[in-house]
Design an enzyme around this catalytic site. Structure first.
Site, short mmCIF file in Angstrom:
data_model
loop_
_atom_site.label_atom_id
_atom_site.label_comp_id
_atom_site.label_asym_id
_atom_site.label_seq_id
_atom_site.Cartn_x
_atom_site.Cartn_y
_atom_site.Cartn_z
N SER A 142 0.86 -1.19 0.00
CA SER A 142 0.00 0.00 0.00
C SER A 142 0.89 1.23 0.00
O SER A 142 2.04 1.18 0.46
CB SER A 142 -0.89 0.01 1.24
OG SER A 142 -1.52 1.27 1.42
N TYR A 155 -1.33 -0.83 10.18
CA TYR A 155 -1.47 -1.12 8.75
C TYR A 155 -0.23 -0.67 7.96
O TYR A 155 0.30 -1.42 7.14
CB TYR A 155 -2.72 -0.42 8.23
CG TYR A 155 -3.06 -0.72 6.79
CD1 TYR A 155 -3.66 -1.93 6.43
CD2 TYR A 155 -2.83 0.22 5.78
CE1 TYR A 155 -4.00 -2.20 5.11
CE2 TYR A 155 -3.16 -0.05 4.46
CZ TYR A 155 -3.75 -1.25 4.13
OH TYR A 155 -4.07 -1.51 2.83
#
Length: 245
Positions: A142, A155
């Site tokens: 990401s 995350y």
């Protein structure tokens, strides 16, 4: 005849980016796509899922964060088809909260699914691929793993770890013909972004040079490209409308 097909496993392939990727790859009849779900699907769920594909696919259940599940899924595929050619490590989760309010459990839960899960699946797929001296592993990172994101310490850390894992996997895999790359999506229209307020969506849209969110098929198309191009390994491909320029 499945022995002539490319065996493709997509983890977290029942929704969002994973589903779009599975559907796109399944359009090619030379691919036998296998979809991983972390839970057993109800009969009506499974029926609706299978009906959304152009060609027959298989669904397997397993929690990628558990090593025994990862080993079982890879072993079962090799036992059934004789090999595994492509692994797309897409399974992931979020538990967003500011770092000062985030619990250790929440931090570890996200790392266990996103990072440890990617390691578990890659470890056993790599073993099988190296025996055949061919294979492709694609990890879903990401842009949060590149520049961080407020409220996503867990995350962001997991996705940054995936980048390092990707480069090591590429180095070790290259010894026996296995390639490994990562994709770093930006703001993609999924159930996750659907929860954002109009204000947040507007703020992000203004930051993105292309002034729009991407869609899951933008990522699926990149997966397909990385499978086909056999001279790319150890790379992180950002698909983010120019956000990380």
């Amino acid at each position: 005849m499945t022995e002539d097909k490319k065996i493709v496993l997509v983890t977290g392939g029942t929704k969002g980016i994973g589903l779009a990727t599975s559907q796109r790859l399944a359009r090619d009849a030379s691919n036998q796509v296998v979809i991983n779900s972390h839970r057993e699907l109800a009969d009506d769920e499974k029926e609706a899922l299978l009906a959304s594909f152009a060609n027959p696919v298989e669904v397997v259940t397993g929690d990628v964060s558990k090593e025994e599940d990862a080993k079982r899924m890879i072993d079962d595929l090799v036992s059934e088809y004789g090999h595994i050619d492509v692994l797309v490590n897409n399974a992931g989760m979020t538990q967003d909260k500011l770092m000062t309010r985030m619990t250790e459990t929440s931090f570890k839960d996200v790392l266990n699914t996103n990072l440890v899960g990617t390691f578990n699946m890659s470890k056993y797929a790599l073993k099988a691929m190296q025996k055949k001296r061919f294979g492709v592993i694609i990890n879903m990172s990401s842009i949060a793993g590149i520049h961080g994101n407020m409220g996503q310490a867990n995350y962001s850390a997991s996705k940054a770890g995936i980048i390092g894992l990707t480069k090591t996997t590429a180095q070790e895999g290259s010894l026996r013909g296995v390639r490994c790359n990562a994709i770093a999506p930006g703001m993609i229209k999924t159930a996750m972004t659907d929860k954002l307020s109009d204000k947040i969506i507007k703020q992000w849209t203004e930051q993105i040079p292309l002034h729009r969110f991407g869609n899951p098929d933008n990522i699926a198309e990149t997966v397909e490209f990385l499978i086909k191009n056999d001279y790319i390994t150890g790379q992180v491909i950002t698909v983010d409308g120019g956000l990380t320029m």
